[in-house]
Design a protein around this motif. Structure first.
Motif, PDB file in Angstrom:
ATOM      1  N   SER A   1      -1.186  -5.732 -13.218  1.00  0.00           N
ATOM      2  CA  SER A   1      -0.181  -4.885 -13.839  1.00  0.00           C
ATOM      3  C   SER A   1       0.058  -3.653 -12.988  1.00  0.00           C
ATOM      4  N   SER A   2       1.213  -3.046 -13.192  1.00  0.00           N
ATOM      5  CA  SER A   2       1.491  -1.762 -12.561  1.00  0.00           C
ATOM      6  C   SER A   2       0.546  -0.723 -13.137  1.00  0.00           C
ATOM      7  N   SER A   3       0.273   0.295 -12.343  1.00  0.00           N
ATOM      8  CA  SER A   3      -0.597   1.382 -12.760  1.00  0.00           C
ATOM      9  C   SER A   3       0.238   2.627 -13.051  1.00  0.00           C
ATOM     10  N   SER A   4      -0.332   3.561 -13.772  1.00  0.00           N
ATOM     11  CA  SER A   4       0.330   4.852 -13.968  1.00  0.00           C
ATOM     12  C   SER A   4       0.237   5.698 -12.693  1.00  0.00           C
ATOM     13  N   ILE A   5      -0.593   5.251 -11.739  1.00  0.00           N
ATOM     14  CA  ILE A   5      -0.725   5.935 -10.450  1.00  0.00           C
ATOM     15  C   ILE A   5       0.379   5.397  -9.540  1.00  0.00           C
ATOM     16  N   PRO A   6       1.296   6.250  -9.091  1.00  0.00           N
ATOM     17  CA  PRO A   6       2.392   5.769  -8.238  1.00  0.00           C
ATOM     18  C   PRO A   6       1.874   5.010  -7.014  1.00  0.00           C
ATOM     19  N   GLY A   7       2.495   3.863  -6.733  1.00  0.00           N
ATOM     20  CA  GLY A   7       2.148   3.066  -5.560  1.00  0.00           C
ATOM     21  C   GLY A   7       0.907   2.215  -5.716  1.00  0.00           C
ATOM     22  N   ARG A   8       0.347   2.138  -6.931  1.00  0.00           N
ATOM     23  CA  ARG A   8      -0.877   1.366  -7.171  1.00  0.00           C
ATOM     24  C   ARG A   8      -0.672   0.322  -8.266  1.00  0.00           C
ATOM     25  N   ASP A   9      -1.334  -0.805  -8.093  1.00  0.00           N
ATOM     26  CA  ASP A   9      -1.428  -1.848  -9.107  1.00  0.00           C
ATOM     27  C   ASP A   9      -2.869  -1.930  -9.573  1.00  0.00           C
ATOM     28  N   ILE A  10      -3.064  -2.450 -10.764  1.00  0.00           N
ATOM     29  CA  ILE A  10      -4.404  -2.737 -11.274  1.00  0.00           C
ATOM     30  C   ILE A  10      -4.532  -4.245 -11.358  1.00  0.00           C
TER      31      ILE A  10
END
Length: 126
Positions: free
Chosen positions: A31-40
């Motif tokens: 999933s996308s993360s709330s951290i820009p440019g990062r996925d989890i």
């Protein structure tokens, strides 16, 4: 967080990284993360007795938990760890490491990666 709904389960069965050819790796969620440019990305890895992952790194943190077995974890620049079921571990971004299952059964670990978007989850060190 959930898996990408448009992605069929069969496509999620093995993450697209260089470790999938030597270990059984099942992507649990991505999933996308709330951290820009990062996925989890969360992955269940199963390592047969006596098999090692090979030295590799991830483009972000790895937060792991040993579900079963005993795993020897070598992390470059740190003392070797012997991890048993119930132990957690943290590997810094882009830090080479190697996992070896010491037995007696298959080692199972659940890892959550906070990785750079568009990068492979794991890359072997040559």
């Amino acid at each position: 967080m959930t898996s990408h709904p448009a992605e069929p389960a069969a496509a999620r069965a093995r993450p697209a990284d260089e470790l999938a050819s030597s270990l059984k790796r099942t992507e649990v969620q991505h999933s996308s993360s709330s951290i820009p440019g990062r996925d989890i990305v969360q992955v269940l890895t199963e390592i047969p007795v006596g098999v090692e992952s090979g030295w590799h790194f991830h483009p972000g943190e790895e937060v792991g938990y040993i579900m079963s077995g005993t795993v020897q974890m070598q992390i470059r620049g740190q003392d070797t760890l012997i991890l048993d079921a119930g132990d957690g571990f943290l590997i810094p971004p882009r830090t080479p490491h190697n996992a070896l299952d010491l037995g007696p059964g298959t080692g199972r670990m659940l890892s959550t990666y906070i990785v750079e978007v568009g990068e492979p989850v794991a890359t072997l060190v040559t």
